[in-house]
Design an enzyme around this catalytic site. Structure first.
Site, PDB file in Angstrom:
ATOM      1  CG  ASP A  69      -2.084  -0.646   1.040  1.00 15.18           C
ATOM      2  OD1 ASP A  69      -2.395  -1.590   0.229  1.00 15.18           O
ATOM      3  OD2 ASP A  69      -3.195  -0.761   2.038  1.00 15.18           O
ATOM      4  CG  HIS A 119      -4.268   2.808  -1.218  1.00 18.11           C
ATOM      5  ND1 HIS A 119      -5.302   2.052  -0.405  1.00 18.11           N
ATOM      6  CD2 HIS A 119      -3.430   3.126  -0.297  1.00 18.11           C
ATOM      7  CE1 HIS A 119      -5.144   2.105   0.858  1.00 18.11           C
ATOM      8  NE2 HIS A 119      -4.008   2.691   1.041  1.00 18.11           N
ATOM      9  CG  HIS A 215       2.108   0.333   4.380  1.00 16.80           C
ATOM     10  ND1 HIS A 215       1.933  -0.489   5.327  1.00 16.80           N
ATOM     11  CD2 HIS A 215       1.051   1.143   4.230  1.00 16.80           C
ATOM     12  CE1 HIS A 215       0.487  -0.407   5.593  1.00 16.80           C
ATOM     13  NE2 HIS A 215      -0.094   0.593   4.959  1.00 16.80           N
TER      14      HIS A 215
END
Length: 221
Positions: A69, A119, A215
């Site tokens: 992410d 996202h 991440h």
């Protein structure tokens, strides 16, 4: 899961009100309990309280899904090097603004065969308080960047912070997105400096078909 929560809450309140003869404090307590359930449902994507999200895959094969992410960032090339070295494909849920900052890295992600997901455009800290129209704008603006920068079109989406609510649910339906959650996240890396502790924290609950969420924003990952 959300149906079970509603049923349990309904039964609990009825028993509680009957036992204490419905005083004002009882109703106040029930309201606070209901608020707690709604907040829990908003922040725990695995509950599917407002949006049904895919959090794992039923499989007999010993495999997991690796999803990143918040990129692309200046660290993403290091992640791509490691993935390429180990012949692993991942899914990158990208932020529109970050793609605009690192277009070459974004194109490399695509060129090396990884999957891309939406996202949002800005990953706003106020995501949980945005209106339906604003959420739609966030999703569609990211879609525009994905298409313009990499000719990417798909329905994969991950809510920032895993937050869902009625407005976000409506935005999902309007934009025809499929919500992808997770079973295991790297949020704990901010709390642990030692990489062995990070590894242990992430893998201790790992099962076949788990979706892992690190991440590509930190060297700790």
């Amino acid at each position: 899961m959300k149906h079970y929560l509603f049923i349990l809450f309904y039964l609990f309140c009825n028993v509680f009100i009957y036992a204490f003869q419905g005083s004002l404090w009882v109703y106040l307590f029930c309201f606070l309990m209901f608020s707690a359930v709604v907040i829990w449902g908003s922040f725990d994507i695995g509950l599917g309280y407002f949006v049904n999200s895919i959090t794992h895959k039923r499989t007999k094969i010993k495999e997991v899904a690796l999803t990143f992410d918040d990129g692309p960032t200046e660290f993403t090339p290091k992640f791509l090097d490691l993935l390429k070295e180990n012949n692993i494909k991942a899914t990158f849920f990208c932020i529109g603004k970050q793609i605009e900052k690192h277009p070459e890295t974004f194109q490399r992600i695509i060129a090396e065969g990884h999957t891309i997901g939406n996202h949002t455009f800005s990953h706003s800290n106020n995501t949980g308080f945005l209106s339906t129209s604003k959420m739609i704008e966030e999703i569609e603006k990211c879609d525009e960047v994905l298409l313009k920068s990499g000719s990417v079109q798909n329905n994969l989406y991950r809510p920032p912070f895993g937050v869902t609510n009625p407005n976000i649910a409506k935005a999902f339906r309007k934009t025809h997105k499929k919500s992808i959650g997770w079973k295991c996240s790297f949020f704990a890396i901010r709390l642990h400096e030692d990489e062995k502790k990070i590894y242990q924290k992430v893998t201790e609950g790992l099962k076949k078909g788990s979706i892992i969420l690190p991440h590509d924003t930190s060297e700790k990952t």
